[in-house]
Motif scaffolding. Structure first.
Motif, PDB file in Angstrom:
ATOM      1  N   CYS A   1       0.856  -1.170  -0.043  1.00 29.26           N
ATOM      2  CA  CYS A   1      -0.008   0.049   0.106  1.00 29.26           C
ATOM      3  C   CYS A   1       0.911   1.257   0.079  1.00 29.26           C
ATOM      4  O   CYS A   1       1.662   1.571   1.039  1.00 29.26           O
ATOM      5  N   GLY A   2       0.850   1.780  -1.143  1.00 25.80           N
ATOM      6  CA  GLY A   2       1.767   3.171  -1.040  1.00 25.80           C
ATOM      7  C   GLY A   2       1.463   4.257  -0.286  1.00 25.80           C
ATOM      8  O   GLY A   2       2.205   5.057   0.173  1.00 25.80           O
ATOM      9  N   VAL A   3       0.033   4.358  -0.192  1.00 28.98           N
ATOM     10  CA  VAL A   3      -0.455   5.584   1.013  1.00 28.98           C
ATOM     11  C   VAL A   3       0.146   5.151   2.471  1.00 28.98           C
ATOM     12  O   VAL A   3       0.470   5.878   3.202  1.00 28.98           O
ATOM     13  N   CYS A   4       0.058   3.792   2.651  1.00 24.50           N
ATOM     14  CA  CYS A   4       0.560   3.324   3.993  1.00 24.50           C
ATOM     15  C   CYS A   4       2.190   3.456   4.086  1.00 24.50           C
ATOM     16  O   CYS A   4       2.674   4.224   5.035  1.00 24.50           O
ATOM     17  N   GLU A   5       2.782   3.568   2.983  1.00 23.74           N
ATOM     18  CA  GLU A   5       4.180   3.786   2.887  1.00 23.74           C
ATOM     19  C   GLU A   5       4.409   5.346   3.090  1.00 23.74           C
ATOM     20  O   GLU A   5       5.368   5.646   4.150  1.00 23.74           O
ATOM     21  N   SER A   6       3.487   6.174   2.498  1.00 23.33           N
ATOM     22  CA  SER A   6       3.869   7.614   2.704  1.00 23.33           C
ATOM     23  C   SER A   6       3.466   8.146   4.237  1.00 23.33           C
ATOM     24  O   SER A   6       3.602   9.312   4.580  1.00 23.33           O
TER      25      SER A   6
END
Lengths: 175, 238
Positions: free
Chosen positions: A70-75
């Motif tokens: 999950c890219g949003v989780c990464e950010s």
């Protein structure tokens, strides 16, 4: 899977007879306490191999459901890290992945991802989705702040930032 | 532990009872109503009564999925969207791999069920057909990498990335046939630095062995536990 669970799943029903209703309604969002549960923890920076009870009664808990894809989780990791730096001594911080583990993505993969993204607090796994289901979390990231009585003080789906988290934690502490 | 199969009629009956008890207002729908239909195992979704008269472009609860053949480049063959009818339940979604917002969640919902299918030993009763609408950027190689990133289990032998070969074919398959609208927006249009982005409807279909839609999730991916619960209920109720 037991038949009663199937029935519950089939209808997405809020009202069911007997024990099932208790089990599914005890979510802590209506002023009642969220029933704590034990989660597996993963060996990673700030986290060790074992188990954690969440939420922890007696202090505020910040719980984040995430997944390594999950890219949003990464950010959001830097936001969580900032909040954790400020408040990690007084508040329980737990991030929990609910992706399938052990088959293609391993615990070691999650641990490496965690190290790469400033993780420095307890890292858990909800492999059987018990927590995900009880929170009725429809996606990741999904963030919940519990007050010291384990009531849900704030919940949010999607990205959030350190300032919002800090405010939500502050509100939960003064409740 | 494998899921115990329950006779389908028994489960339908049980489901109806539960609903009747839970929401008296819905009983009428179930007695002789169209939703008491034998084509599906799951009860209608929560918003079914409100939405059933709307003109929903993609196949929705109780409807059959259309038949179209699409190349599955990682399998060196063409897969027909109805070829598993009679053999496997199917989960479909429509994505492009440069998407960093909703698409990973759409793919992950399929992946979550795939992992469950392996663990609960129903991997040979379901197939996954994630379909790209961006063949320009989603080369077969790119799809392979994306599958690895998403943790797709190739050994389960039930996961097929579908790739219409041209943008025109993608329009025909995804938008015209499946009713999932998409439109390319701002971006590098094939440049090296910036990917072309798309506006697109977010749809996941859970389709039963007879080719009827059990659940059409839209407006965002189904949650991990929701997709798993529904898939298990279809498996178990069949």
């Amino acid at each position: 899977m037991k038949r009663r669970e199937v029935i519950a799943g089939v209808g997405s029903l809020a009202v069911l007879g007997g024990g099932a209703a208790l089990a599914f309604n005890n979510t802590g969002s209506d002023g009642s306490s969220f029933e704590s549960l034990q989660l597996e923890t993963i060996d990673a920076p700030g986290s060790s191999d074992g188990a954690v009870t969440v939420p922890e009664r007696g202090r505020v808990t910040v719980l984040e459901l995430f997944a390594t894809w999950c890219g949003v989780c990464e950010s959001m990791m830097s936001e969580m890290a900032t909040a954790h730096q400020r408040l990690g001594r007084e508040v329980q911080f737990v991030s929990v992945t609910n992706e399938p583990l052990g088959e293609t993505v391993t615990r070691e993969d999650v641990s490496a991802w965690w190290a790469d993204h400033q993780g420095a607090w307890t890292l858990g796994a909800d492999t059987d989705l018990t927590l995900t289901q009880r929170l009725d979390a429809k996606g990741v990231p999904y963030t919940v702040v519990f007050d010291a009585e384990n009531r849900i003080a704030w919940r949010h789906r999607g990205r959030t930032d350190a300032a919002t988290l800090t405010t939500a934690i502050g509100n939960a502490r003064t409740e | 532990m494998p899921i115990k199969r329950v006779d389908r009629r028994t489960l339908l009956a049980a489901g109806t009872t539960a609903v009747a008890t839970a929401a008296a207002g819905c009983v009428d729908t179930f007695v002789g109503g169209e939703s008491g239909n034998d084509d599906v195992v799951l009860d209608p979704p929560e918003n079914y009564d409100r939405r059933k008269d709307l003109d929903i472009p993609y196949p929705t609860y109780g409807e059959q999925i259309p038949d179209v053949s699409v190349p599955a480049p990682l399998h060196d063959r063409t897969v027909s969207t109805r070829e598993f009818v009679g053999e496997r339940h199917v989960m479909m979604t429509f994505i492009y791999t440069s998407c960093r917002t909703v698409c990973p969640g759409l793919t992950a919902s399929l992946r979550q069920v795939q992992a469950d299918s392996v663990e609960q030993e129903y991997a040979d009763e379901i197939a996954f057909l994630p379909t790209t609408f961006d063949p320009k950027q989603d080369t077969p190689e790119r799809l392979r990498t994306y599958g690895e990133e998403m943790g797709v289990n190739d050994d389960a032998d039930n996961w097929y990335f579908l790739r219409p070969e041209t943008p025109e074919a993608a329009k025909r398959v995804v938008e015209d046939t499946f009713g999932v609208a998409f439109e390319s927006g701002e971006g590098g249009h094939g440049g090296d630095t910036e990917a072309t982005m798309f506006q697109h409807a977010s749809v996941v279909l859970l389709v039963n062995k007879d080719g009827f839609v059990e659940r059409a999730y839209n407006g965002g991916p189904p949650g991990a536990s929701e997709a798993r619960t529904d898939a298990r209920a279809v498996i178990e109720g069949w």
